[in-house]
Design an enzyme around this catalytic site. Structure first.
Site, PDB file in Angstrom:
ATOM      1  N   PRO A 173      46.250 -85.858  92.011  1.00 11.27           N
ATOM      2  CG  PRO A 173      44.830 -87.200  90.727  1.00 11.27           C
ATOM      3  CD  PRO A 173      44.829 -86.025  91.668  1.00 11.27           C
ATOM      4  CD  GLU A 175      50.703 -83.757  85.024  1.00  9.47           C
ATOM      5  OE1 GLU A 175      51.748 -83.273  84.540  1.00  9.47           O
ATOM      6  OE2 GLU A 175      50.487 -83.826  86.258  1.00  9.47           O
ATOM      7  CB  SER A 225      61.211 -85.107  90.825  1.00  7.92           C
ATOM      8  OG  SER A 225      60.658 -83.816  90.578  1.00  7.92           O
ATOM      9  CB  THR A 228      58.251 -81.740  91.956  1.00  9.67           C
ATOM     10  OG1 THR A 228      58.286 -82.130  90.583  1.00  9.67           O
ATOM     11  CG2 THR A 228      56.837 -81.309  92.309  1.00  9.67           C
ATOM     12  CD  GLU A 246      59.253 -90.870  99.026  1.00  5.53           C
ATOM     13  OE1 GLU A 246      60.121 -90.444  98.216  1.00  5.53           O
ATOM     14  OE2 GLU A 246      58.564 -91.868  98.816  1.00  5.53           O
ATOM     15  CB  CYS A 280      61.550 -93.464  95.745  1.00  6.76           C
ATOM     16  SG  CYS A 280      60.132 -93.803  96.791  1.00  6.76           S
TER      17      CYS A 280
END
EC number: 1.2.1.19
Length: 474
Positions: A173, A175, A225, A228, A246, A280
């Site tokens: 998950p 942080e 993002s 990322t 996604e 999003c």
């Protein structure tokens, strides 16, 4: 409060550097949690790989029973999960409990059923003396990276299909918002065999990179993002892992002159600002036809001004804080840049809330142009822009003129127009006369830089499988 992780069926503490976890409503530190070490990342992946030998061969019925048990314990602990999500994310408690927990439970129950409906193709003879069959088999170890906006929901979206298909999972998950995932680890420990689910804690560089780059990880699933996503795709390229991305969106909301203005106002007031706009699919990029533009801006501005920001545990609160101080500054900067254009007008909001916590006022901006950054870039906050348009052709081109391709909506009473426009929009989902509606049976996923792969639905389940051909000579 939750601080232990799950590795190979054991709840353990991290062996790495401690990281603070904040309450965004106050800015206070809730607790500090130690990251996992590189050795613990390796141990988690190897535990998942070892567990896959048996879990990957279990019957769909057995996997479904485990998922149903997990759904039941989440439902039984719904208040606890909602309180953790509210404290760690700043979500209104009533929203977390009434909206998110039931949806999370439903995701696990849906995939429990879907696990028993996943089939290969029936056998057939395509070469004399040989019988062929198509199998859909699990991949192996899946590394799942969940975001901070819907921590438990996104954990469910990633865990449920992967486990239903017979994979083993190592979940990291965010942080920033780990608490509900760590509570989930506590409950899942006694339901699934050791190693099938592993839940870690840590930052991307220290934990995410060694996890996603591990040679025994066969697939990486990310909700996050674009930056990322780019990093993970590059980081995993040398090992040719399957990736499932996604990566956000900038949803166009196309409002034609014949639309029901009251429905649009009510819809955007809810769908543009839910979860403080940290979604999003948020209805954040409105295109209003010139005949109704002024009326829509006036009525929507008045409606948005009534949204109540406040303490997450207050029943009347509609918007909580943003997730972090850094994100508050990003949202504020985006609005300040919009204001500096000179042609964008702040109808309501447009500033940080005074006092403690990471609050930003619900904001409506009018007069935005197609090339403005506020129209083209994801803000991911309680900020909605409105742009006037002339005709159908223009607005379809503008809507598609975006690096994103996740969600969109069309508002019109003309059924023919609704079908025409929906068919041309380059988005994974288009709603007509509504927005933001998600169900477990339907796929969710994007195009372009919003990523690829589907969450939820049977399509989502198939994404966590590999198609194999078996031929038998006789």
């Amino acid at each position: 409060m939750q601080h232990k992780l799950l590795i190979n069926g054991e709840r353990v503490s991290g062996e790495g550097e401690k990281q603070p976890v904040y309450n965004p409503a106050t800015g206070d530190v809730l607790l500090e949690i130690a990251e996992v070490s590189a050795e613990q990342v390796d141990a988690a992946v190897r535990a998942a790989d070892a567990a896959f030998a048996e879990w990957g061969q279990t019957t769909p019925k057995a996997r479904a029973e485990c998922l149903l048990k997990l759904a039941d314990v989440i439902e039984e602990n719904g208040q606890v999960f909602a309180e953790l999500e509210s404290r760690n994310c700043g979500k209104p408690l009533h929203s977390a409990f009434n909206d998110e927990i039931p949806a999370i439970v439903d995701v696990f129950r849906f995939f429990a059923g879907a696990a028993r409906c996943l089939n290969g193709l029936a056998a057939g003879e395509y070469l004399e003396g040989h019988t062929s069959m198509i199998r859909r088999d699990p991949l192996g170890v899946v590394a799942s990276i969940a975001p901070w906006n819907y921590p438990l929901m996104m954990a469910a979206w990633k865990l449920a299909p992967a486990l239903a298909a017979g994979n083993c999972v190592v979940l990291k998950p965010s942080e920033i918002t780990p608490l509900t995932a760590l509570k989930l680890a506590e409950l899942a420990k006694d339901i699934f065999p050791a190693g099938v689910i592993n839940i870690l804690f840590g930052r991307g560089k220290t934990v995410g990179d060694p996890l996603t780059g591990h040679p025994k990880v066969r697939m990486v699933s990310l909700t996050g993002s674009i930056a990322t996503g780019e990093h993970i795709i590059s980081h995993t390229a040398s090992s040719i892992k399957r990736t499932h991305m996604e990566l956000g969106g900038k949803a166009p909301v196309i409002v034609f002159d014949d639309a029901d203005i009251e429905a649009v106002v009510e819809g955007v007031r809810t769908f543009g600002y839910y979860n403080a706009g940290q979604d999003c699919t948020a209805a954040c990029r409105i295109y209003a036809q010139k005949g109704i533009y002024d009326t829509l801006v006036e009525k929507l501005g008045a409606a948005v001004a009534t949204l109540k920001s406040g303490a997450p545990d207050d029943e009347s609160t509609e918007l909580g804080p943003l997730s972090s101080l850094a994100h508050l500054e990003r949202v504020s900067k985006a609005v300040e840049e919009a204001k500096a254009t000179g042609h964008i007008k702040v109808i309501t909001g447009g500033e940080k809330r005074k006092g403690n916590g990471y609050y930003y006022a619900p904001t409506l901006l009018a007069g935005a142009l197609q090339d403005d950054a506020i129209v083209q870039k994801e803000v991911f906050g309680p900020v909605v822009s409105v742009t006037p348009f002339d005709n159908e052709e223009q607005v379809v081109n503008w809507a598609n003129d975006s690096q994103y391709g996740l969600a969109s909506s069309v508002w019109t009473k003309d059924v023919g127009r609704a079908h025409r426009v929906s068919a041309r929009l380059q988005y994974g989902c288009t709603w007509v006369n509504t927005h933001f509606m998600l169900v477990s049976e339907m796929p969710h996923g994007g195009q372009k830089l919003s990523g690829y792969g589907k969450d939820m639905s049977l399509y989502g389940l198939e994404d966590y499988t590999v198609v194999r051909h078996v031929m038998v000579k006789h």
